[in-house]
Design a protein around this motif. Sequence first.
Motif: not given
Length: 136
Positions: A62-89
């Motif tokens: 799924l990660f490469p399908m999410l298009r967000v701005e920023g360097n790879s680490f920022h993109r990774g953290l944004k992705f993790a925040l999104l999926v982590g919030a889903f897992f949290w709920t």
Amino acid sequence: MGAKKLVLGAAAYTICTFSLAVGWHVLLFKERYESFGYFEGEPNFLIGLLTIVLQGLLLSALFPMLRVEGNSFHRGLKFALLVGAFFWTSHVLAFVAKQQVPDMWAFIWMETVYLLLQFGLFGLIIGAIHRRGNSA
């Protein structure tokens, strides 16, 4: 996305998540989680590991399908925040919704910290795997 990045991402997720899950829930805070009613009987580590491997494969695909701005680490953290919030709920809130949890707020706090660690680490790793110019 190449198969190598998929396998690296899944392996990274599996290693960091399984290690952290066992360390956090079974070694460091086992008695606390037992008091929450989190475990009924002995945990099935094989099914837990299989679940984490499948999650790692799905999240790494799924990660490469999410298009967000920023360097790879920022993109990774944004992705993790999104999926982590889903897992949290689906993990934390669903657990306290389904049953009476003694000291519910302590459980929510502990699982929130755990998931922040888990997905923060995974976000940095998946970002590193997908750095531009990374031939992996």
